[in-house]
Design a protein around this motif. Sequence first.
Motif, PDB file in Angstrom:
ATOM      1  N   GLU A   9       0.856  -1.182   0.000  1.00  0.00           N
ATOM      2  CA  GLU A   9       0.000   0.000   0.000  1.00  0.00           C
ATOM      3  C   GLU A   9       0.894   1.234   0.000  1.00  0.00           C
ATOM      4  O   GLU A   9       1.847   1.316   0.770  1.00  0.00           O
ATOM      5  CB  GLU A   9      -0.895   0.009   1.241  1.00  0.00           C
ATOM      6  CG  GLU A   9      -1.831   1.197   1.302  1.00  0.00           C
ATOM      7  CD  GLU A   9      -2.758   1.130   2.501  1.00  0.00           C
ATOM      8  OE1 GLU A   9      -3.984   1.189   2.284  1.00  0.00           O
ATOM      9  OE2 GLU A   9      -2.258   1.012   3.643  1.00  0.00           O
ATOM     10  N   VAL A  11       1.390   5.117   0.808  1.00  0.00           N
ATOM     11  CA  VAL A  11       0.837   6.131   1.718  1.00  0.00           C
ATOM     12  C   VAL A  11       1.485   7.465   1.366  1.00  0.00           C
ATOM     13  O   VAL A  11       2.712   7.583   1.345  1.00  0.00           O
ATOM     14  CB  VAL A  11       1.101   5.772   3.187  1.00  0.00           C
ATOM     15  CG1 VAL A  11       0.523   6.843   4.111  1.00  0.00           C
ATOM     16  CG2 VAL A  11       0.507   4.401   3.518  1.00  0.00           C
ATOM     17  N   ASP A 163      -3.332  10.667   3.860  1.00  0.00           N
ATOM     18  CA  ASP A 163      -4.610  10.067   3.460  1.00  0.00           C
ATOM     19  C   ASP A 163      -4.642   9.564   2.023  1.00  0.00           C
ATOM     20  O   ASP A 163      -5.580   8.881   1.632  1.00  0.00           O
ATOM     21  CB  ASP A 163      -5.741  11.103   3.616  1.00  0.00           C
ATOM     22  CG  ASP A 163      -6.243  11.200   5.048  1.00  0.00           C
ATOM     23  OD1 ASP A 163      -5.686  10.502   5.919  1.00  0.00           O
ATOM     24  OD2 ASP A 163      -7.185  11.978   5.289  1.00  0.00           O
ATOM     25  N   ARG A 165      -3.659   7.438  -1.280  1.00  0.00           N
ATOM     26  CA  ARG A 165      -3.213   6.058  -1.467  1.00  0.00           C
ATOM     27  C   ARG A 165      -2.778   5.733  -2.895  1.00  0.00           C
ATOM     28  O   ARG A 165      -2.504   4.582  -3.210  1.00  0.00           O
ATOM     29  CB  ARG A 165      -4.343   5.086  -1.071  1.00  0.00           C
ATOM     30  CG  ARG A 165      -4.686   5.115   0.426  1.00  0.00           C
ATOM     31  CD  ARG A 165      -3.541   4.565   1.266  1.00  0.00           C
ATOM     32  NE  ARG A 165      -3.821   4.612   2.693  1.00  0.00           N
ATOM     33  CZ  ARG A 165      -3.478   5.621   3.479  1.00  0.00           C
ATOM     34  NH1 ARG A 165      -2.842   6.677   2.978  1.00  0.00           N
ATOM     35  NH2 ARG A 165      -3.767   5.588   4.764  1.00  0.00           N
ATOM     36  N   SER A 166      -2.710   6.725  -3.751  1.00  0.00           N
ATOM     37  CA  SER A 166      -2.253   6.484  -5.123  1.00  0.00           C
ATOM     38  C   SER A 166      -1.846   7.797  -5.759  1.00  0.00           C
ATOM     39  O   SER A 166      -2.241   8.883  -5.309  1.00  0.00           O
ATOM     40  CB  SER A 166      -3.356   5.828  -5.960  1.00  0.00           C
ATOM     41  OG  SER A 166      -4.401   6.751  -6.213  1.00  0.00           O
ATOM     42  N   GLU A 169      -4.921   9.728  -6.867  1.00  0.00           N
ATOM     43  CA  GLU A 169      -5.540  10.565  -5.839  1.00  0.00           C
ATOM     44  C   GLU A 169      -4.748  11.856  -5.643  1.00  0.00           C
ATOM     45  O   GLU A 169      -5.328  12.924  -5.458  1.00  0.00           O
ATOM     46  CB  GLU A 169      -5.645   9.798  -4.518  1.00  0.00           C
ATOM     47  CG  GLU A 169      -6.696   8.695  -4.535  1.00  0.00           C
ATOM     48  CD  GLU A 169      -6.924   8.057  -3.168  1.00  0.00           C
ATOM     49  OE1 GLU A 169      -7.804   7.177  -3.092  1.00  0.00           O
ATOM     50  OE2 GLU A 169      -6.239   8.433  -2.196  1.00  0.00           O
ATOM     51  N   VAL A 204       5.754   3.289   1.817  1.00  0.00           N
ATOM     52  CA  VAL A 204       5.004   2.091   1.427  1.00  0.00           C
ATOM     53  C   VAL A 204       4.982   1.116   2.605  1.00  0.00           C
ATOM     54  O   VAL A 204       5.843   1.161   3.484  1.00  0.00           O
ATOM     55  CB  VAL A 204       5.624   1.398   0.185  1.00  0.00           C
ATOM     56  CG1 VAL A 204       5.542   2.299  -1.035  1.00  0.00           C
ATOM     57  CG2 VAL A 204       7.059   0.972   0.450  1.00  0.00           C
ATOM     58  N   LYS A 207       0.238  -4.472   2.617  1.00  0.00           N
ATOM     59  CA  LYS A 207      -1.203  -4.307   2.790  1.00  0.00           C
ATOM     60  C   LYS A 207      -1.643  -5.007   4.079  1.00  0.00           C
ATOM     61  O   LYS A 207      -1.255  -6.133   4.338  1.00  0.00           O
ATOM     62  CB  LYS A 207      -1.950  -4.865   1.590  1.00  0.00           C
ATOM     63  CG  LYS A 207      -1.882  -3.930   0.385  1.00  0.00           C
ATOM     64  CD  LYS A 207      -2.775  -4.370  -0.740  1.00  0.00           C
ATOM     65  CE  LYS A 207      -2.722  -3.345  -1.878  1.00  0.00           C
ATOM     66  NZ  LYS A 207      -3.478  -3.762  -3.054  1.00  0.00           N
TER      67      LYS A 207
END
Length: 482
Positions: A9, A11, A163, A165-166, A169, A204, A207
């Motif tokens: 994931e 961040v 907040d 995540r990509s 975003e 990172v 997950k």
Amino acid sequence: MSTVNEQYEIVIGLEVHAQLLTQSKLFCGDSIAFGAEPNTHVSPITLAHPGTLPKMNRQAIGHAIKMGLACNCEIEKKNYFARKNYFYPDLPKGYQISQHTTPICKEGFVPIKTEAGEKNIRLNRIHMEEDAGKSLHDVNEFNTAVDYNRAGTPLIEIVTEPDLRSSDEAFAYVSELRKLVRYLGVCDGNMEEGSMRCDANVSVRKKGDEQLGTKVEVKNLNSIRNVKRAIDFEAQRLIDMLEAGETIKQQTRSFDAGNGTTFAIRDKEDAEDYRYFPDPDLTPFDLKDDFIKEIRASIPALPAERVAIYCSEYKLPEYDALVLTEEKETADYFEAAIQHTKNYKAAANWLLGPVKNWMNEHSKSINDFELKPEQIAALVQCVDDGKLSFSTASTKLFHLLLQNPTVAPAILAEQNNLIQQSDSSELEPVIDAVLEQLADKVAAYKKGKKGLLALFVGEVMKRTKGKADPKKTNEIILEKLK
């Protein structure tokens, strides 16, 4: 590089610096105009001469509050400035005046929309500070030159919580933020000139993990596209390091837009390294409720509010509403145009079609467009009245109007013989001749080939050089074919 992102994931937290649209610097009267000769917008205060004292810029404080209110923040009424101590050649005082423990705006959020859906990006703070100067490494073969024009320029720093995540975003967030500062008139949002800059904190983790990974900060990203590119590269670099069993260091890095990679500048400092303390030359300041109310009242309708109105009240498709509200000036122009016509969709079509094409073709903005909103409404009326088709209005009359902006569109259409033929007595002889010549097609139509109607209409349009009213022509042909 490997592609194992699905196991990890990303961040992301973003820090966006926005240069405030004031005439002068944050603590003195020097101009902040872009593009001046180096070291011409400086004074003893900018250069930190001994004995000089700063004085606060009231407009800058107002802009910071306006941004905070638009971002749903809590406004801190009791404020003071602090000295952030570090030495760098483009920082004349040897410290930067900033806000540390009392940011003028706290918390809040910015809503974004991506293909994955809608999401609120929480803010940690918005605080004020002064900009540093600019080091120039390519003007002298042996030395670094310093331009102090930018030193002391008022900034707000908008800091998110981690907040995002990509990179998508992040792209959506910075796009929304740039749109917001432009709507509010607090910053021109010009990333290429450096009046809006973004730093991305990227880490990172596997997950499912709750603990944040070690972050790296990529500094001074100067376009929304580069924000996305830098995050994509850096996230993959960190994942590859973890996969290889390497330890990630907290670093400050820069982005090379030429090859799409990041490189280390220095190990990251923490807040305590800056030795913050209240600036003794600037008194604390209290914000009064009346001042905050006055600023709140000056906030214009923002994009989301306008989109809702355009869709609900004006019945526009969401796509039209989103494009019209992308720039405040375009939305203002549209709203001025519909003061003179109730055909909202037609007015939108003109702005999103011929007007936008003109702007793209000439690399201009709506501010450079010569026709007034009421003239666009008059073009809409010409089509609505059946005087000419949209095709003729947009391809012929529009260009004539640009050359003769003082002449009313209806008069210009008459002067140039563009008015549609809608008189039955004029159209019927042409239609009769077409149906007689195409007798075999008429027979085929009567046997069920209804698509041939377009052929008959097209032939009439050809013979009248596009002047026949298509709607009236259609009606007459259908009547005759019965």
